[in-house]
Design an enzyme around this catalytic site. Structure first.
Site, short mmCIF file in Angstrom:
data_model
loop_
_atom_site.label_atom_id
_atom_site.label_comp_id
_atom_site.label_asym_id
_atom_site.label_seq_id
_atom_site.Cartn_x
_atom_site.Cartn_y
_atom_site.Cartn_z
N HIS A 77 0.84 -1.20 0.00
CA HIS A 77 0.00 0.00 0.00
C HIS A 77 0.87 1.25 0.00
O HIS A 77 2.05 1.22 0.37
CB HIS A 77 -0.93 0.00 1.21
CG HIS A 77 -0.18 -0.05 2.52
ND1 HIS A 77 0.49 1.03 3.05
CD2 HIS A 77 0.02 -1.07 3.39
CE1 HIS A 77 1.06 0.70 4.18
NE2 HIS A 77 0.80 -0.57 4.42
N ASP A 137 3.96 -4.61 3.67
CA ASP A 137 5.40 -4.90 3.71
C ASP A 137 5.65 -6.33 4.17
O ASP A 137 6.56 -7.00 3.69
CB ASP A 137 6.14 -3.90 4.61
CG ASP A 137 5.54 -3.77 6.01
OD1 ASP A 137 4.56 -4.47 6.32
OD2 ASP A 137 6.06 -2.95 6.80
#
Length: 480
Positions: free
Chosen positions: A97, A379
């Protein structure tokens, strides 16, 4: 005549002073009061240096700038590069994102004043931002898998909520989508003009920031897309492991990796001293400060060029930031050396890599569905994939990071297919463990699909302990 000349000289001088004043404000050399759209009305100290060429030694500030991924000049990328006799067959994109508001707050400090509404005239700017907002307003009836169907399609809070995507995050993925559109649609015609919903596969975790990032990239890739053709599936796990999430050995590796992180932190006297100083400034116990993960909030201040928080006792500063960021860099280096995270990554990334390989094999056999796949993730999704692929030199996934798998067909030998792996636009195919020495042994310019298939179906288990031949056995074996 003399009065007229004097007036013209004064007028020119006034114009010059006005120009100099605006220039100084633009370059942040004198304070300027921000409007509502620009943040707080207070004068803000400039804390962000201008990006420069990569320094000769590890620089925590430079690394932090890369992590922020501030939209700026057009990015040079290697996606879509292949010999002329190769045809692009399918593309599989994993993204983190975009820029978000912190997940953690530093106790007894003021939250950073970041506006999460989208304003086309505010930096960072994108020419399609206004059209993106208009298109999202038309998507209120979009049919997404629950709970995605209950999430907002774009950020819209004057003061960002916890973890909310910012305008920077939206622009980052509009740029990603536009870049992929120029390469894969305009140049390589991956999808026909009358593309169907079956030719896309879209998946997101249940966080608004991942869904909104996916939609921003999709709009950049397919502007004014038909909402009836777009369906996002929900992925409950950040590992995108679908029905294969239970894996005891993976959890053992993770526990030992977390223990390694803890011991490294204890050995870092500079870090402990810094946490102590910061805790004293905000008047809380060091343990509470550490638990608040202050780097998360400080990165938001840094990326948005907002002064670090203050209290009556003083301010958190750049030196504190540098110490924590330096420790993060050291932690990443040791993580690759100790191999505990590598074991976790092999098991954590296997389900999604297996799905990707299966899709590539179907496309290679002539299947025309799911030609463009998008996983909007975190991540903690991309990092294990990078590690499992053997990309040990890859930086930790920045905001709006992208990892792309390309499948190509040799027009001269239609039965032969090849793959390319790209990370943030860089071709890393020959840095992967499954193809790092292929170009030394073969004159072929591309890495064969068979290498990736063999790696996922066999070699990932061999790298663990050599005794397992499938995911279930590997997960229930001993080895951590």
């Amino acid at each position: 005549m003399l009065h007229r000349n004097r007036f013209l000289v004064l007028l020119a001088l006034a114009g010059l002073l006005a120009f100099l004043s605006l220039s100084l404000q633009f370059f942040h050399l004198i304070p300027v009061s921000a409007t509502k759209n620009g943040g707080s009305s207070k004068s803000r100290k400039r804390i962000m240096p201008d990006p420069v060429t990569e320094p000769p030694t590890v620089d925590p500030v430079y690394e932090a700038l890369l992590y922020c991924n501030i939209p700026s000049v057009a990015e040079h990328s290697m996606e879509g590069h292949a010999p002329h006799h190769y045809k692009l067959v399918s593309v599989h994109v994993f993204i983190r994102h975009g820029d978000r508001y912190p997940l953690y707050a530093i106790p007894k400090t003021k939250r950073p004043e970041i506006d999460c509404t989208l304003v086309a005239s505010r930096k960072p700017y994108h020419p399609k931002l206004e059209a993106f907002i208009s298109h999202m307003l038309k998507g209120s009836g979009a049919s997404f898998e629950s709970p995605l169907n209950s999430l907002p399609l774009y950020p819209n809070h004057p003061l960002c909520e916890t973890g909310e995507l910012t305008q920077t995050g939206v622009v980052q993925h509009l740029l990603n989508g536009q870049l992929l559109r120029d390469i894969y649609l305009r140049k390589h015609k991956l999808l026909p003009n009358n593309w169907s919903s079956d030719q896309l596969y879209l998946e997101s975790t249940g966080k608004s920031r991942t869904l909104q990032s996916g939609l921003a990239l999709l709009y950049g890739f397919l502007p004014e897309f038909d909402w009836k053709k777009v369906y996002f599936k929900h992925q409950p796990s950040a590992l995108f492991c679908s029905g294969s999430c239970y894996c005891p050995l993976r959890n053992q590796y993770l526990e030992k990796e977390q223990r390694r992180q803890y011991l490294l932190r204890l050995k870092n006297s500079d870090l402990e001293r810094t946490y102590g100083e910061m805790a004293k400034i905000v008047d809380i116990p060091t343990k509470q400060l550490r638990a608040a993960n202050p780097i998360d909030s400080m990165l938001c201040h840094f990326c948005h060029n907002v002064s670090f928080p203050c209290s009556r006792s003083g301010c958190l500063g750049m030196e504190h930031f540098k110490v924590i960021k330096t420790h993060q860099i050291e932690d990443e280096r040791e993580r690759h050396e100790k191999l505990l995270y590598f074991g976790y990554s092999l098991l954590g990334a296997h389900p999604i890599l297996n799905q990707t390989v299966n899709r590539m094999q179907r496309a290679a056999s002539g299947w025309r569905d799911e030609l463009f796949t998008l996983y909007s993730a975190h991540d903690v999704t991309l990092s294990p994939i990078l590690s499992a692929l053997g990309l040990l030199e890859a930086r930790f996934p920045r905001f709006a990071a992208r990892l792309v798998f390309e499948l190509w067909q040799d027009r001269q030998k239609p039965s032969e297919h090849s793959v390319r792996i790209l990370y943030n636009g860089a071709d890393v195919t020959f840095h992967t463990s499954f193809c790092h020495d292929f170009h030394k042994r073969s004159p072929k310019p591309m890495c064969p699909l068979e290498n990736l298939v063999r790696f996922v179906k066999r070699d990932m288990f061999v790298a663990l302990d050599g005794s397992s031949t499938n995911y279930y056995d590997a997960c229930h074996g001993e080895g951590a």
